[in-house]
Design an enzyme around this catalytic site. Structure first.
Site, PDB file in Angstrom:
ATOM      1  N   ASP A   1      -7.221  18.972 -14.525  1.00 42.91           N
ATOM      2  CA  ASP A   1      -7.466  17.609 -14.997  1.00 42.91           C
ATOM      3  C   ASP A   1      -7.077  17.572 -16.474  1.00 42.91           C
ATOM      4  O   ASP A   1      -7.755  18.150 -17.322  1.00 42.91           O
ATOM      5  CB  ASP A   1      -8.955  17.271 -14.796  1.00 42.91           C
ATOM      6  CG  ASP A   1      -9.286  15.833 -15.183  1.00 42.91           C
ATOM      7  OD1 ASP A   1      -8.577  15.265 -16.039  1.00 42.91           O
ATOM      8  OD2 ASP A   1     -10.276  15.292 -14.658  1.00 42.91           O
TER       9      ASP A   1
ATOM     10  N   LYS B   1      -7.732   6.478 -19.490  1.00 40.89           N
ATOM     11  CA  LYS B   1      -8.040   7.013 -20.816  1.00 40.89           C
ATOM     12  C   LYS B   1      -6.783   6.994 -21.706  1.00 40.89           C
ATOM     13  O   LYS B   1      -6.250   5.938 -21.945  1.00 40.89           O
ATOM     14  CB  LYS B   1      -8.665   8.394 -20.679  1.00 40.89           C
ATOM     15  CG  LYS B   1      -9.706   8.498 -19.548  1.00 40.89           C
ATOM     16  CD  LYS B   1     -10.964   7.694 -19.813  1.00 40.89           C
ATOM     17  CE  LYS B   1     -11.889   7.623 -18.593  1.00 40.89           C
ATOM     18  NZ  LYS B   1     -12.202   8.881 -17.938  1.00 40.89           N
TER      19      LYS B   1
ATOM     20  N   TYR C   1     -15.915  16.611 -15.621  1.00 39.99           N
ATOM     21  CA  TYR C   1     -16.324  15.202 -15.701  1.00 39.99           C
ATOM     22  C   TYR C   1     -17.472  14.943 -14.717  1.00 39.99           C
ATOM     23  O   TYR C   1     -17.437  15.403 -13.572  1.00 39.99           O
ATOM     24  CB  TYR C   1     -15.100  14.342 -15.370  1.00 39.99           C
ATOM     25  CG  TYR C   1     -15.360  12.867 -15.347  1.00 39.99           C
ATOM     26  CD1 TYR C   1     -15.622  12.170 -16.522  1.00 39.99           C
ATOM     27  CD2 TYR C   1     -15.328  12.157 -14.150  1.00 39.99           C
ATOM     28  CE1 TYR C   1     -15.851  10.805 -16.493  1.00 39.99           C
ATOM     29  CE2 TYR C   1     -15.547  10.791 -14.122  1.00 39.99           C
ATOM     30  CZ  TYR C   1     -15.821  10.124 -15.302  1.00 39.99           C
ATOM     31  OH  TYR C   1     -16.044   8.782 -15.271  1.00 39.99           O
TER      32      TYR C   1
ATOM     33  N   ARG D   1       0.847  -1.193   0.000  1.00 37.92           N
ATOM     34  CA  ARG D   1       0.000   0.000   0.000  1.00 37.92           C
ATOM     35  C   ARG D   1       0.884   1.245   0.000  1.00 37.92           C
ATOM     36  O   ARG D   1       0.585   2.234  -0.645  1.00 37.92           O
ATOM     37  CB  ARG D   1      -0.962   0.018   1.203  1.00 37.92           C
ATOM     38  CG  ARG D   1      -1.718   1.342   1.318  1.00 37.92           C
ATOM     39  CD  ARG D   1      -3.014   1.297   2.131  1.00 37.92           C
ATOM     40  NE  ARG D   1      -3.013   0.364   3.216  1.00 37.92           N
ATOM     41  CZ  ARG D   1      -2.347   0.519   4.387  1.00 37.92           C
ATOM     42  NH1 ARG D   1      -1.635   1.597   4.608  1.00 37.92           N
ATOM     43  NH2 ARG D   1      -2.416  -0.414   5.304  1.00 37.92           N
TER      44      ARG D   1
HETATM   45  C1  LIG Z   1     -12.701   9.260 -16.652  1.00 40.62           C
HETATM   46  C2  LIG Z   1     -12.377  10.612 -16.133  1.00 40.62           C
HETATM   47  C3  LIG Z   1     -12.178  10.833 -14.765  1.00 40.62           C
HETATM   48  C4  LIG Z   1     -12.359   9.734 -13.731  1.00 40.62           C
HETATM   49  O1  LIG Z   1     -11.409   8.735 -13.861  1.00 40.62           O
HETATM   50  P1  LIG Z   1     -11.691   7.179 -13.518  1.00 40.62           P
HETATM   51  O2  LIG Z   1     -10.393   6.550 -13.861  1.00 40.62           O
HETATM   52  O3  LIG Z   1     -12.839   6.729 -14.352  1.00 40.62           O
HETATM   53  O4  LIG Z   1     -12.004   7.131 -12.059  1.00 40.62           O
HETATM   54  C5  LIG Z   1     -11.833  12.110 -14.360  1.00 40.62           C
HETATM   55  N1  LIG Z   1     -11.712  13.132 -15.249  1.00 40.62           N
HETATM   56  C6  LIG Z   1     -11.899  12.937 -16.563  1.00 40.62           C
HETATM   57  C7  LIG Z   1     -11.743  14.089 -17.493  1.00 40.62           C
HETATM   58  C8  LIG Z   1     -12.240  11.688 -17.051  1.00 40.62           C
HETATM   59  O5  LIG Z   1     -12.449  11.517 -18.368  1.00 40.62           O
END
Ligand SMILES: *Cc1c(COP(=O)(O)O)cnc(C)c1O
Length: 386
Positions: free
Chosen positions: A177, A202, A105, A53
């Site tokens: 982000d 992604k 998001y 962890r």
């Molecule tokens: C998918 C996404 C998230 C969240 O991420 P997860 O890996 O699904 O928890 C946050 N911000 C953006 C822009 C995203 O596309």
């Protein structure tokens, strides 16, 4: 011996950063250290690894790679993008105030609005594309400005440097982000952001086979606090997912180029199509912030949103009749995906100011042959009910 990777370009860094031959066997790929714990020579005498962890060598390699690609000093990996955002928001205390973009998001909005607000953190949701709106919303207790650029699904842009100027002057943190752009297209730390966030699920992972998240930053004191939180809260990724994400990163630079080339071709095709009323793509000169896109992003990326003259019924029909574009949530993988944000990814914001047009279609353009992708959309658009 550590590889000296100073001064190399992103394509080279994507392949080499964080990855050293295994000291025991010379394996050139970082092994999947599928272990929860580590033998100690004497009480408290260990190799730097005590419990997975806290740290795991496969995760360490991934974190080094992510820090290098974003041009940051430190990175921390998490079990999902949401886990990374949740951990980061624990730096904000009850009674403090956060300004968030109003087109973030859906899961981020849900975490802020439905969960963290209940713990006494105040939120305002504003259009971060307008620096004056952000400036007017900063209060004495504001701790963090949180934004996405490009946003999801409207692909609106925010001038990161302009917002960073505001936040730095007021002693407020700026978190960006960067999931939609990836570090290949845009590096927020260099523009003045304090934190970069990724859903590595992604583009960074890129193969739709692992969920993960990361925070990248330069400030050592904040890194220490986040590292403490990462271990204390515990939303860490497993070694297998770290390995898969690292493997994906090796092709990140060439994938982003192909996503962007294909994205531009598909966006141009949609613009010319009579069934389409509006196309939103940062790489098109019809994008309202095209000048900012040119200045801030290297290429337009792979995400396109568009609206059909036939509205929601046409959008649903289209999403059900493409062959190559699979109807699915998520984005950023090598394969093309199509979705309708209103009933799918953005269902969690349906009754909020973030609600989107029910006829909006969002596509994640993959790295397939551009003509094949265009032909697929052409056949599906041709068959729309009139
Ligand atoms: C998918 C996404 C998230 C969240 O991420 P997860 O890996 O699904 O928890 C946050 N911000 C953006 C822009 C995203 O596309």
């Amino acid at each position: 011996m550590s590889k000296n990777i100073d001064g190399y370009q992103p394509e080279t860094l994507a392949v080499h950063a964080g990855v050293e031959p295994d000291p025991i066997t010379g394996a050139i790929m970082t092994p999947i250290y599928q272990t929860s714990t580590y033998a100690q020579k004497d009480v408290g005498v260990h190799t730097g690894y005590e419990y997975s962890r806290t740290d795991n060598p496969t995760r360490t390699a991934l974190q080094k790679s992510l820090a290098t690609l974003e041009g940051g000093d430190f990175a921390l990996s998490f079990s999902s993008g949401m886990a990374a955002i949740d951990t980061l928001l624990r730096l904000v205390k009850p009674g403090e105030h956060v300004i968030s973009g109003n087109d973030v998001y859906g899961g981020t909005f849900r975490l802020f609005d439905k969960i963290l607000q209940g713990y006494g953190i105040e939120f305002d949701f504003v259009d971060t594309a307008d620096p004056n709106a952000v400036a007017a919303t900063i209060k004495d207790n504001t701790r963090l400005v949180w934004l996405e650029t490009p946003t999801n699904p409207m692909l609106g842009l925010t001038d990161i440097a302009a917002i960073a100027e505001l936040t730095q002057a007021r002693g407020v943190w700026l978190g960006v982000d960067n999931t939609f752009a990836s570090p290949i297209l845009q590096q927020p730390l260099a523009l003045g952001a304090d934190f970069v966030l990724h859903s590595t699920t992604k583009y960074i992972g890129g193969h739709s086979d692992a969920v993960g998240g990361a925070i990248i930053l330069n400030d050592e004191e904040l890194y220490g606090r986040l590292k403490f939180l990462q271990n204390a809260v515990g939303a860490v990724p497993g070694p297998m997912d770290c390995f898969l994400t690292l493997r994906g990163i090796k092709t990140l630079a060439i994938r982003m180029e192909r996503h962007s080339e294909n994205g531009l071709k598909v966006a141009q095709f949609l613009t010319d199509h009579t069934a389409v009323s509006q196309v939103i793509y940062p790489g098109l000169d019809t994008h309202p912030q095209y000048e900012l896109a040119q200045r801030q992003m290297k290429m337009g990326g792979g995400m396109i949103s568009f609206i059909l003259h036939g509205g929601e019924a046409a959008a649903r029909h289209l999403a059900n009749t493409t062959d190559l574009f699979t109807l699915a949530e998520s984005l950023g993988g090598v394969e093309s995906l199509i979705e309708l944000p209103a009933p799918m990814t953005h269902a969690s914001v349906a009754d909020s100011p973030l609600a989107v047009d029910p006829g909006l279609v969002r596509i994640s353009v993959g790295i397939e042959n551009a003509d094949d992708l265009i032909n697929d959309l052409a056949q599906a658009l041709h068959n729309l009910p009139q």
